[in-house]
Motif scaffolding. Structure first.
Motif, PDB file in Angstrom:
ATOM      1  N   GLY A 150       1.506 -14.220   2.910  1.00  0.00           N
ATOM      2  CA  GLY A 150       1.134 -13.898   1.529  1.00  0.00           C
ATOM      3  C   GLY A 150       1.304 -12.419   1.254  1.00  0.00           C
ATOM      4  O   GLY A 150       1.768 -12.013   0.187  1.00  0.00           O
ATOM      5  N   THR A 151       0.967 -11.609   2.250  1.00  0.00           N
ATOM      6  CA  THR A 151       1.134 -10.162   2.102  1.00  0.00           C
ATOM      7  C   THR A 151       2.624  -9.822   1.983  1.00  0.00           C
ATOM      8  O   THR A 151       3.012  -8.977   1.185  1.00  0.00           O
ATOM      9  N   CYS A 152       3.446 -10.494   2.776  1.00  0.00           N
ATOM     10  CA  CYS A 152       4.888 -10.243   2.723  1.00  0.00           C
ATOM     11  C   CYS A 152       5.422 -10.552   1.327  1.00  0.00           C
ATOM     12  O   CYS A 152       6.231  -9.798   0.772  1.00  0.00           O
ATOM     13  N   PHE A 153       4.937 -11.651   0.777  1.00  0.00           N
ATOM     14  CA  PHE A 153       5.360 -12.034  -0.574  1.00  0.00           C
ATOM     15  C   PHE A 153       4.962 -10.935  -1.564  1.00  0.00           C
ATOM     16  O   PHE A 153       5.761 -10.514  -2.402  1.00  0.00           O
ATOM     17  N   ALA A 154       3.744 -10.459  -1.446  1.00  0.00           N
ATOM     18  CA  ALA A 154       3.248  -9.427  -2.362  1.00  0.00           C
ATOM     19  C   ALA A 154       4.043  -8.134  -2.202  1.00  0.00           C
ATOM     20  O   ALA A 154       4.316  -7.432  -3.174  1.00  0.00           O
ATOM     21  N   ILE A 155       4.425  -7.831  -0.969  1.00  0.00           N
ATOM     22  CA  ILE A 155       5.206  -6.610  -0.719  1.00  0.00           C
ATOM     23  C   ILE A 155       6.560  -6.712  -1.417  1.00  0.00           C
ATOM     24  O   ILE A 155       7.021  -5.782  -2.083  1.00  0.00           O
ATOM     25  N   ALA A 156       7.184  -7.891  -1.286  1.00  0.00           N
ATOM     26  CA  ALA A 156       8.482  -8.082  -1.946  1.00  0.00           C
ATOM     27  C   ALA A 156       8.335  -7.945  -3.456  1.00  0.00           C
ATOM     28  O   ALA A 156       9.162  -7.323  -4.126  1.00  0.00           O
ATOM     29  N   ASP A 157       7.261  -8.527  -3.996  1.00  0.00           N
ATOM     30  CA  ASP A 157       6.984  -8.411  -5.426  1.00  0.00           C
ATOM     31  C   ASP A 157       6.870  -6.945  -5.842  1.00  0.00           C
ATOM     32  O   ASP A 157       7.398  -6.539  -6.879  1.00  0.00           O
TER      33      ASP A 157
ATOM     34  N   TRP B 293      12.448 -17.095   0.652  1.00  0.00           N
ATOM     35  CA  TRP B 293      13.353 -15.952   0.542  1.00  0.00           C
ATOM     36  C   TRP B 293      12.583 -14.685   0.172  1.00  0.00           C
ATOM     37  O   TRP B 293      12.830 -13.607   0.727  1.00  0.00           O
ATOM     38  N   GLN B 294      11.631 -14.831  -0.727  1.00  0.00           N
ATOM     39  CA  GLN B 294      10.884 -13.635  -1.090  1.00  0.00           C
ATOM     40  C   GLN B 294       9.999 -13.162   0.070  1.00  0.00           C
ATOM     41  O   GLN B 294       9.834 -11.966   0.290  1.00  0.00           O
ATOM     42  N   VAL B 295       9.471 -14.128   0.840  1.00  0.00           N
ATOM     43  CA  VAL B 295       8.715 -13.747   2.040  1.00  0.00           C
ATOM     44  C   VAL B 295       9.640 -12.984   2.985  1.00  0.00           C
ATOM     45  O   VAL B 295       9.286 -11.941   3.543  1.00  0.00           O
ATOM     46  N   ARG B 296      10.847 -13.493   3.129  1.00  0.00           N
ATOM     47  CA  ARG B 296      11.841 -12.831   3.983  1.00  0.00           C
ATOM     48  C   ARG B 296      12.108 -11.401   3.487  1.00  0.00           C
ATOM     49  O   ARG B 296      12.216 -10.468   4.274  1.00  0.00           O
ATOM     50  N   GLN B 297      12.193 -11.237   2.184  1.00  0.00           N
ATOM     51  CA  GLN B 297      12.420  -9.890   1.643  1.00  0.00           C
ATOM     52  C   GLN B 297      11.273  -8.952   1.988  1.00  0.00           C
ATOM     53  O   GLN B 297      11.480  -7.785   2.324  1.00  0.00           O
ATOM     54  N   GLY B 298      10.087  -9.511   1.916  1.00  0.00           N
ATOM     55  CA  GLY B 298       8.921  -8.711   2.307  1.00  0.00           C
ATOM     56  C   GLY B 298       8.999  -8.305   3.769  1.00  0.00           C
ATOM     57  O   GLY B 298       8.676  -7.173   4.149  1.00  0.00           O
ATOM     58  N   ILE B 299       9.454  -9.245   4.597  1.00  0.00           N
ATOM     59  CA  ILE B 299       9.612  -8.938   6.017  1.00  0.00           C
ATOM     60  C   ILE B 299      10.650  -7.834   6.207  1.00  0.00           C
ATOM     61  O   ILE B 299      10.486  -6.930   7.025  1.00  0.00           O
ATOM     62  N   ASP B 300      11.719  -7.906   5.391  1.00  0.00           N
ATOM     63  CA  ASP B 300      12.753  -6.871   5.477  1.00  0.00           C
ATOM     64  C   ASP B 300      12.146  -5.489   5.241  1.00  0.00           C
ATOM     65  O   ASP B 300      12.450  -4.527   5.958  1.00  0.00           O
TER      66      ASP B 300
ATOM     67  N   ILE C 110       4.628 -12.154  11.846  1.00  0.00           N
ATOM     68  CA  ILE C 110       4.294 -12.651  10.516  1.00  0.00           C
ATOM     69  C   ILE C 110       3.466 -13.917  10.713  1.00  0.00           C
ATOM     70  O   ILE C 110       3.915 -14.898  11.309  1.00  0.00           O
ATOM     71  N   ASN C 111       2.252 -13.858  10.222  1.00  0.00           N
ATOM     72  CA  ASN C 111       1.288 -14.923  10.481  1.00  0.00           C
ATOM     73  C   ASN C 111       1.364 -15.985   9.395  1.00  0.00           C
ATOM     74  O   ASN C 111       0.874 -15.802   8.284  1.00  0.00           O
ATOM     75  N   GLY C 112       2.007 -17.071   9.745  1.00  0.00           N
ATOM     76  CA  GLY C 112       2.054 -18.209   8.822  1.00  0.00           C
ATOM     77  C   GLY C 112       1.362 -19.403   9.444  1.00  0.00           C
ATOM     78  O   GLY C 112       1.729 -20.556   9.207  1.00  0.00           O
ATOM     79  N   ILE C 113       0.372 -19.109  10.286  1.00  0.00           N
ATOM     80  CA  ILE C 113      -0.291 -20.162  11.057  1.00  0.00           C
ATOM     81  C   ILE C 113      -1.146 -21.048  10.149  1.00  0.00           C
ATOM     82  O   ILE C 113      -1.044 -22.258  10.179  1.00  0.00           O
TER      83      ILE C 113
ATOM     84  N   LEU D 234       9.068  -4.577   5.638  1.00  0.00           N
ATOM     85  CA  LEU D 234       8.214  -4.218   6.786  1.00  0.00           C
ATOM     86  C   LEU D 234       9.065  -3.793   7.972  1.00  0.00           C
ATOM     87  O   LEU D 234       8.729  -2.840   8.689  1.00  0.00           O
ATOM     88  N   MET D 235      10.168  -4.498   8.182  1.00  0.00           N
ATOM     89  CA  MET D 235      11.065  -4.144   9.296  1.00  0.00           C
ATOM     90  C   MET D 235      11.587  -2.725   9.106  1.00  0.00           C
ATOM     91  O   MET D 235      11.674  -1.936  10.046  1.00  0.00           O
ATOM     92  N   HIS D 236      11.926  -2.421   7.860  1.00  0.00           N
ATOM     93  CA  HIS D 236      12.448  -1.086   7.574  1.00  0.00           C
ATOM     94  C   HIS D 236      11.374  -0.024   7.833  1.00  0.00           C
ATOM     95  O   HIS D 236      11.657   1.039   8.403  1.00  0.00           O
ATOM     96  N   LEU D 237      10.165  -0.332   7.445  1.00  0.00           N
ATOM     97  CA  LEU D 237       9.096   0.665   7.592  1.00  0.00           C
ATOM     98  C   LEU D 237       8.658   0.838   9.039  1.00  0.00           C
ATOM     99  O   LEU D 237       8.363   1.938   9.485  1.00  0.00           O
ATOM    100  N   LEU D 238       8.612  -0.263   9.771  1.00  0.00           N
ATOM    101  CA  LEU D 238       8.014  -0.208  11.112  1.00  0.00           C
ATOM    102  C   LEU D 238       9.046  -0.087  12.219  1.00  0.00           C
ATOM    103  O   LEU D 238       8.731   0.347  13.320  1.00  0.00           O
ATOM    104  N   GLN D 239      10.263  -0.513  11.921  1.00  0.00           N
ATOM    105  CA  GLN D 239      11.352  -0.462  12.897  1.00  0.00           C
ATOM    106  C   GLN D 239      11.008  -1.158  14.226  1.00  0.00           C
ATOM    107  O   GLN D 239      11.235  -0.615  15.297  1.00  0.00           O
ATOM    108  N   PRO D 240      10.462  -2.357  14.169  1.00  0.00           N
ATOM    109  CA  PRO D 240      10.208  -3.077  15.433  1.00  0.00           C
ATOM    110  C   PRO D 240      11.506  -3.687  15.962  1.00  0.00           C
ATOM    111  O   PRO D 240      12.515  -3.725  15.249  1.00  0.00           O
ATOM    112  N   GLU D 241      11.435  -4.136  17.204  1.00  0.00           N
ATOM    113  CA  GLU D 241      12.628  -4.765  17.767  1.00  0.00           C
ATOM    114  C   GLU D 241      12.811  -6.180  17.231  1.00  0.00           C
ATOM    115  O   GLU D 241      13.924  -6.631  17.012  1.00  0.00           O
ATOM    116  N   PHE D 242      11.661  -6.860  17.066  1.00  0.00           N
ATOM    117  CA  PHE D 242      11.747  -8.248  16.604  1.00  0.00           C
ATOM    118  C   PHE D 242      10.675  -8.529  15.559  1.00  0.00           C
ATOM    119  O   PHE D 242       9.598  -7.945  15.590  1.00  0.00           O
ATOM    120  N   ALA D 243      11.019  -9.441  14.672  1.00  0.00           N
ATOM    121  CA  ALA D 243      10.009 -10.002  13.790  1.00  0.00           C
ATOM    122  C   ALA D 243       9.792 -11.436  14.247  1.00  0.00           C
ATOM    123  O   ALA D 243      10.752 -12.206  14.392  1.00  0.00           O
TER     124      ALA D 243
END
Lengths: 365, 742
Positions: B277-284, B191-198, B170-173, B200-209
């Motif tokens: 920002g994308t993560c936020f939009a995904i959660a939305d 928190w909403q960014v975190r939800q977006g990450i959730d 997740i690029n927050g650079i 993505l984690m569900h969709l991609l099933q990576p080992e780590f975020a």
């Protein structure tokens, strides 16, 4: 509202080419001061002549080439070239030597190749080589340190010498060059070379008058150390990178150490080589000329170390006591080749650094 | 578990080559909460705001739309829809200045807000974990989400990949100076960014975020750490501030120490990167069902009195936001609005340029803040650009080649790997707009490639056409040859018949019994024919030793003669001819028998004999017993004799040539032709008396009387033809023996 359009990036670091040139000139001040202190006003007079000729020449040629004169003069590159040439010329050399040298540096070595950025050779060093080859007597007429000279060296004397080749009191350059003991004084490098050519050992050579210390070091060493100070400021200011000076000095030290360890009687110590002649000045101010040096860091190291080797080779087995100019000009010629073979690996093109995550994780899982 | 994660946990990161440290100016805008701004008078929503293709319009001018209503749709996987940013009326769908460096107008939906902000029906997917992956991915696509970090790559394509993923980065650079939109977003909506990450984690099933944030944003790091503290495999990582650490490739190198091989994408090595920002939009989109209709925009620069971050509706013209941030015109001698950051942003062509999904910042610098470009000075090869380049390129070499139009050399110096981050031009002491040169060169290369492809295509087309024409020509030629051959064969057959008559006549003349035979005695003729057949067989056997050196040749010859005689029964439509064929068959049997009888006496090569026998059989020997017109029988006999003679001649010729069997068979080919030519010649030479020659063949079936007369004439004629033919063949023999030597 109509908007002004520019191309990215819109932010820049505030250090222009002109700033860099002026910084370099500023950093030569300690060296020039030391040179003046020990060898008289000649250096400053030559600097003045050289700068004037260089700027005038540059302006004239830019006029002929129909380029923006103001822009080019303002970058101060001609001034820097003139300065570096002038401090390499012996203080008692006649004025026309400097005039010819400056003109040659700007007109032929720089502008004929297309001006700043396009010259293949370091203008100051190429001009120095041209002068040395053309006027060997005038170009090797180094004076003894003022403190060791037989004759008094007032400013008027020096001016007179430079423009008439005779001092106010009527002494010739040769007479002016005589030391307290009445012998004409050469530079330490010259002295060592001559002594070795006469089958003397280094110990005998070092007993000569010019190795007398003044305030702890001999004058030539003092000058070198002053340039070192200026060079360190350049490094600290990030005007130059460490690669060229360090590798150049390192190259010289390595080869000098090898021969010194093999035969200390006939090969001077690495320290002597470092602080003699214009080695330090060359390493920080001459070889670092960005236009004519290699551009990648690896290339810079090769470039610098090769200059160091050439200096040692010419000093020991060549016809000239010092060799910075020759070594630099020789390596200038090698720069395109060095640059070609030291291209950095572009991102993703270096196999060793490219991603092998799949393999790693495949192993871990 | 592995060294990369260990190092990230210990915050022992890697470094990427080059990079610069521009002054940050982030504190200008990161002090205040993200503000809501009032509706602009008009919204300009471009159809295409992402990398890919635009969708088809769902709406028309005059339509009332609700907030969040999709305005376009498409089945193309690279299309994401756009949505109405608020409720209102579509007043126009027209070309409008674009949020692109060129400002080139593009199709835009122009929406007049009604101020009601009435949402359309929203369909959240809160239970996304229980739904099939494809449903969630489709939902993200329908929500119009594309990468909000800069490039605008459709998110559903990245997350829809089936490739195995190890790390979700997740690029927050946010490495560009001035911009603070991601910073504020993480601080306020961690928190909403975190939800977006959730999701993505569900969709991609990576080992780590791995949530990577530059260390100049400590508040954001802290907020994200708090938001992610319950998840063991969510690593919030502080990355040293260096531009451009936020570049996808650079960030991957910083985190993993490895580079993405050229021509590959991060996904190929198991990494997917998404912007916060994308993560936020995904959660939305997933939890509220809201499509992407707004984003955080940093309004900054010293020409703004109230720099801040705002929620900008997609389509808001920048003039509206400048008003919000209290733009001070007097602080700008040359009015300039930079969309994006000072390193990679571009200047807006007009204040009517709309905010789009990738517009993260409006930078309005005061006079001396970001000076206008100064005079370009000569390059002094200082190499500062190469030291700064994060892609490991040699910017000054690229510059020389790009400037002088040496595109191939520029490509050889990996121009394509330039990410246009601007680090080289940032450090250049000579004010050279390096990136501008690269962009121009890249565009030129693209044009050149397109042109090359075009010319390649037309070249291929041209070549194909030439080939086709050539082929058709050859086919025509072949057809022509075939028909010519057929004609010749037909002619030869005719000729052969004529000549048979003649030869027969000749042989009859030579024998004492010829006179009675000639005098229409069928029986006698039959007897003669029999004798002749015997003789033919014998001759054939005699010939055998001479010819058996090349069996193949004989084979060929046999076929050839057969071929020549075949047209007679099959193509000769006249009843008589068919009869003749029947006779020939009977004759052949007999001849074969004869041949077999004689075989022991004669020499070797049964095959040759057989051939010869077949041959003679093929040569349609008339059987005297049947009641046939004399002429035909005579003709058959003549044909027989003729065939024999040809054989003999050819055998002789072959002997003369002394060729090996193979060569002979090759050589054989021209032979029949010549033969044909020879026989062809005959009628030509007979042209002086065409009546006579043609008559026997043409009128054969008509009147017996005429035939007899004709036969007599033919006899005389035949002699002549014989002679001519012999001559012609001799000539040919000479020729072929000559050519054999060559």
């Amino acid at each position: 509202m109509s908007l002004f359009m520019t191309s990215s990036p819109h932010q820049h670091v505030k250090r222009s080419t002109a700033t860099i040139m002026r910084l370099v000139m500023l950093c030569t001040v300690p060296g020039i001061a030391a040179q003046t202190y020990f060898f008289g006003w000649g250096t400053l007079i030559h600097v003045a002549i050289a700068c004037t000729v260089a700027v005038v020449t540059e302006a004239c040629i830019l006029e002929l080439r129909k380029r923006n004169i103001e822009l080019a003069i303002k970058d101060s590159s001609a001034l820097l070239t003139a300065l570096l040439l002038a401090i390499s010329i012996p203080p008692f050399a006649p004025w026309w030597v400097t005039v010819i040298g400056s003109f040659f540096a700007i007109a032929f070595v720089k502008q004929l190749y297309g001006g700043l950025g396009f010259n293949l050779f370091n203008p100051a060093m190429a001009a120095y080589v041209a002068l040395l080859v053309s006027f060997p007597v005038q170009m090797t007429a180094w004076t003894p340190p003022a403190q060791l000279a037989e004759q008094n060296q007032s400013m008027m004397d020096i001016i007179s010498i430079i423009f008439t080749q005779f001092s106010e009191e009527g002494f010739s350059v040769t007479q002016m060059r005589a030391g307290i003991d009445g012998f004409t004084m050469a530079t330490p490098l010259d002295e060592v070379k001559t002594a070795l050519n006469h089958n003397q050992t280094l110990t005998e050579a070092f007993s000569a008058a010019q190795f007398t210390s003044i305030n702890g070091f001999n004058p030539w060493t003092w000058v070198s150390l002053s340039y070192l100070l200026g060079g360190l400021v350049l490094l600290q200011q990030r005007v130059i990178s460490w690669h060229i000076p360090l590798s150049m000095l390192g190259g010289l030290v390595v080869i000098a150490s090898v021969f010194y360890l093999v035969d200390a009687d006939h090969f001077a110590s690495p320290v002597f080589h470092l602080v003699s002649g214009s080695m330090i000045m060359g390493a920080f101010f001459i070889a670092t000329d960005p236009v004519t040096a290699a551009t990648s860091n690896k290339g810079r190291i090769i470039f610098g170390a090769s200059i160091g080797l050439w200096v040692y080779i010419i000093r020991n087995w060549g016809g000239y006591p010092d060799a910075i100019a020759f070594a630099v000009v020789i390596m200038n010629m090698a720069v395109p080749v060095i640059d070609y073979y030291t291209k950095p690996k572009a991102y993703g093109h270096d196999k060793q650094r490219t991603h092998s995550l799949n393999n790693q994780n495949g192993g871990a899982e | 578990m592995n060294s990369i994660i260990d190092r990230i946990k210990q915050n022992r990161l890697w470094d990427f080559a080059g990079g610069v440290h521009p002054k940050q100016f982030k504190s200008l805008s990161n002090k205040h909460e993200i503000a809501e701004v009032g509706l602009p008078e008009t919204l300009y929503i471009p159809l295409k705001q992402h990398i890919g293709v635009e969708g088809k319009l769902n709406v028309g001018v005059g339509d009332k739309v609700l907030k969040g209503q999709a305005l376009t749709h498409s089945t193309n996987p690279f299309a994401v829809p756009i949505h109405a940013s608020t409720s209102g009326e579509i007043v126009a769908i027209d070309e409008h200045v674009s949020a692109h460096p060129s400002g080139k107008p593009e199709t835009t939906v122009i929406l007049k807000p009604d101020g009601l902000e009435k949402w359309c029906d929203l369909s959240p997917l809160s239970d996304y974990q229980t739904l099939p992956k494809a449903t969630v991915v489709e939902h993200l696509c329908n929500a119009g989400i594309s990468g909000m970090g800069g490039a605008g790559f459709p998110t559903h394509i990245k997350v829809g990949s089936e490739k195995p993923i190890h790390y979700l980065v997740i690029n927050g650079i946010e490495c560009e100076p001035y911009i603070t939109s991601d910073d504020r977003l993480m601080r306020e909506h961690a928190w909403q960014v975190r939800q977006g990450i959730d999701v993505l984690m569900h969709l991609l099933q990576p080992e780590f975020a791995i949530i990577a944030i530059e260390d100049n944003k400590p508040e954001a790091i802290q907020a994200m750490q708090v938001a992610c503290q319950d998840a063991d495999n969510y690593l919030v990582t502080s990355v040293p501030t260096k531009y451009p650490a936020g570049g996808e490739k650079q960030l991957i190198e910083v985190l993993t120490g490895q580079q993405i091989p050229k021509d590959k994408h991060p996904i190929d090595v198991g990494i997917v990167m998404q912007n916060v920002g994308t993560c936020f939009a995904i959660a939305d989109a997933v939890f509220a069902g809201k499509p992407l209709i707004q984003r955080v925009v940093t309004l900054t620069g010293k020409a703004l009195k109230a720099p801040q971050n705002v929620w900008g509706l997609i389509g808001t013209p920048i003039s509206h936001l400048l008003e919000v941030a209290q733009y001070q015109a007097k602080k700008q001698k040359a009015p300039r609005v930079i969309i994006g950051g000072p390193m990679m942003g571009f200047t807006a062509a007009s204040t009517k340029v709309p905010i789009v999904k990738i517009s993260n910042c409006l930078l309005v610098p005061a006079n001396k803040e970001l000076p206008l470009p100064q005079d370009e000075m000569p390059c002094i090869r200082c190499g500062a650009c190469a030291d700064a380049c994060p892609a490991g390129l040699l910017p000054q070499q690229l510059y020389w080649h790009a400037k002088s139009g040496e595109l191939e050399k520029a490509q050889a110096f990996n121009l394509a790997d330039c990410i246009e981050c601007g680090a080289c031009a940032f450090v250049c002491p000579s004010n050279i707009p390096l990136v501008h040169y690269y962009r121009t060169a890249k565009a030129d290369i693209k044009i050149a490639q397109e042109e090359k492809e075009k010319s390649d295509r037309s070249k291929a087309r041209f070549n194909a056409r030439q080939e086709r024409l050539e082929r058709e020509k050859q086919e025509r030629e072949e057809k022509r040859l075939q028909s010519a051959k057929a004609r010749e064969q037909a002619k030869a057959a005719r000729e052969a018949r004529n000549q048979t008559q003649e030869v027969d006549n000749a042989s009859q003349e030579a024998s004492p019994q010829s006179a009675p035979v000639e005098n229409k005695s069928d029986k006698v003729a039959a007897a003669i024919a029999r004798a002749k057949a015997k003789k033919a067989a014998k001759n054939a056997q005699d010939d055998a030793p001479a010819t058996n050196s090349s069996e193949k040749t004989d084979d060929n010859r046999a076929k050839e003669s057969a071929g020549k005689s075949t047209p007679e029964p099959t193509t000769g439509q006249s009843k008589d001819e068919r009869v003749a064929a029947a006779i020939a068959r009977a004759k052949a049997k007999k001849a074969a028998q004869n041949a077999q009888d004689d075989a022991p006496a004669t020499n070797s090569s049964e095959k040759t004999d057989d051939n010869r026998a077949n041959e003679s059989a093929g040569k349609s020997t008339p059987e005297p017993t049947t009641g046939q017109s004399k002429d035909e029988r005579v003709a058959a006999a003549i044909a027989r004799a003729k065939a024999r003679k040809l054989e003999k001649e050819q055998a002789a010729k072959e002997d003369a040539n002394k060729l090996t069997a193979e060569t002979a068979s090759v050589k054989e080919k021209p032979a029949p032709k010549t033969e044909v030519t020879a026989s062809q010649e005959t009628p030509v030479k007979d042209a002086s008396t065409p009546k006579v020659t043609q008559k026997p063949s043409a009128n054969e079936t008509e009147e017996e009387r005429q035939k007899r007369v004709a036969a007599a004439v033919a006899k005389a004629k035949a002699r002549k033809a014989e002679r001519d033919k012999a001559k012609a063949q001799q000539e040919h023999q000479n020729n072929s023996s000559n050519s054999g030597e060559h």
